[in-house]
Design an enzyme around this catalytic site. Structure first.
Site, PDB file in Angstrom:
ATOM      1  N   CYS A  58       1.737  46.275 -65.725  1.00  0.00           N
ATOM      2  CA  CYS A  58       1.274  47.063 -64.576  1.00  0.00           C
ATOM      3  C   CYS A  58      -0.002  47.837 -64.894  1.00  0.00           C
ATOM      4  CB  CYS A  58       2.397  48.001 -64.138  1.00  0.00           C
ATOM      5  SG  CYS A  58       1.881  49.277 -62.980  1.00  0.00           S
ATOM      6  N   CYS A  61       0.021  51.581 -63.985  1.00  0.00           N
ATOM      7  CA  CYS A  61       0.857  52.303 -64.962  1.00  0.00           C
ATOM      8  C   CYS A  61       0.014  52.682 -66.177  1.00  0.00           C
ATOM      9  CB  CYS A  61       2.025  51.432 -65.421  1.00  0.00           C
ATOM     10  SG  CYS A  61       3.135  50.866 -64.117  1.00  0.00           S
TER      11      CYS A  61
END
Length: 419
Positions: A58, A61
């Site tokens: 991600c 993230c």
């Protein structure tokens, strides 16, 4: 000489130390032990638990980890107020915890109490101060996600509360629940209550469907709404709601049981035709251009674009010239009919002549050159292409050249996915 060197060295050192004085050297201290131990620590310290639910692939993230959680004031806030827990939802305990925590996208940030109950959730990447603001709501007894849900279930429905509740659902990425509750609340309002300022933010941010009686009421009573919220606010809301629905029809692709809502599209056009909205003709021109392109009906497509040019219905549209250029480019690819190509050449010429920015004029001239070539005007096509190249160089020299970058994987990053 030695004394001079020593003084200079000390001065350089002082500058270096001064330059580092404001350096970011603290970060959020995350626990990496088991969830059971984290919960036990939170109970012992009587603190809420902040959970960073992430995955290795991600990108957002990683951005939060690198650019937000390493800022001193962020670190100070989280380290003093929470027991912080970071967990990969695809490894270790992650897959077991995921269903109970109802994770549907990444990154998801949770605030959990010492009983193990999720009381707040925020999905997505944000700047440091904005993110802290959202998480601080978890510390409020009546503003956190769980408290707002409880109040809603207990029947609270005033406008200020509903805005907070719907906003919390959006932050939590619970789109279907947000849409359902917003639609229900708006539909149950009396028509005169739609005009109350306390409901405007709900209408502005959560009324999305133009095919409702409430939206039609707003369009019909535009002047009354303008008195309450201002002309720019109401006109922007009407335009953007119609525009997003037109865009949804434009980008529709069949599959997975979906079928094109032709009846809904026709109803949208009828609503626009019957409305007194000042930019209705512009929206109709945009919608019909997209629709006839989808149907490969180039005769009707050209009729719409001709009318848009002749009647100047796009004079308020920010992308007016791109509208005509893209229409001309589409005909250049789709038709071999000389009469049709001549019509498209008129659109392309209009866009190229009206455009003043080199970075856009270059492309519009290139479209015109292509059409000139297709209608058999080789010499004019050549000179137009040379003009296009000249504008391209001017844009490059000015640092405004538009460079198209093909879609590709960058560093293995994947978009946040929903499950």
């Amino acid at each position: 000489m030695k004394k001079v060197l020593i003084v200079m060295a000390m001065a350089v050192m002082a500058i270096c130390l001064s330059g580092n004085a404001d350096a970011q050297n603290r970060s959020v201290e995350f626990e990496h032990s088991s969830w059971k131990k984290v919960l036990k620590k939170a109970k012992k310290e009587n603190k809420l638990i902040f959970v960073d639910c992430y995955t290795s692939w991600c990108g957002p993230c990683r951005m939060m980890a690198k650019d937000v959680f390493t800022q001193d004031h962020v670190a100070d806030y989280f380290n003093s107020n929470f027991v912080n827990f970071k967990i990969d939802m695809e490894k270790g305990e992650g897959p077991d915890l995921k269903p109970g925590w109802k994770i549907n996208a990444y990154p998801t940030f949770l605030v959990i109490n010492t009983k193990g109950e999720v009381i707040h959730r925020v999905v997505g990447a944000y700047g440091a101060d904005e993110f802290i603001g959202y998480i601080k709501e978890a510390q409020s007894e009546d503003k956190n996600f769980a408290a707002l849900n409880k109040a809603y279930d207990a029947g609270q429905r005033d406008g200020e509360f509903m805005f907070s509740h719907l906003r919390s659902l959006r932050l939590a990425n619970l789109e279907k629940e947000e849409a359902r509750k917003a639609k229900k609340y708006i539909a149950e309002l009396k028509k005169e209550d739609l005009l109350k300022k306390e409901n405007w933010n709900i209408i502005k941010y959560f009324m999305k469907d133009p095919a409702t009686d409430e939206f039609r009421f707003m369009v019909k009573n535009r002047d009354q709404f303008a008195e309450v919220v201002g002309e720019d606010e109401i006109d922007s809301k009407i335009y953007n709601t119609y525009s997003k629905q037109i865009e949804a029809y434009s980008y529709f692709y069949p599959g997975k049981g979906r079928t094109y809502d032709k009846e809904g599209f026709d109803a949208l056009i009828k609503d626009l035709q019957n409305s007194n909205f000042s930019r209705a003709s512009e929206l109709i021109a945009i919608a019909l251009k997209n629709e006839y392109s989808r149907l490969n009906d180039w005769n009707m497509y050209a009729y719409v674009v001709d009318a848009a040019l002749d009647l100047a219905v796009l004079k308020q549209y920010d992308s007016e010239l791109r509208y005509f250029d893209s229409a001309a480019s589409m005909i250049a690819k789709a038709s071999k009919d000389k009469e049709m190509l001549q019509r498209a050449l008129r659109w392309a010429s209009y866009a190229a002549e009206k455009e003043t920015r080199s970075e856009h004029k270059s492309g519009y001239l290139a479209t015109k050159a292509k059409l000139l070539e297709l209608v058999g005007k080789a010499d004019e096509a050549k000179s137009t292409m040379m003009a296009s190249e000249k504008e391209d160089k001017a844009a490059e020299a000015a640092g405004t050249k538009i460079i198209s970058v093909p879609m590709m994987k960058l560093g293995g990053m994947k978009p946040a996915k929903k499950k």
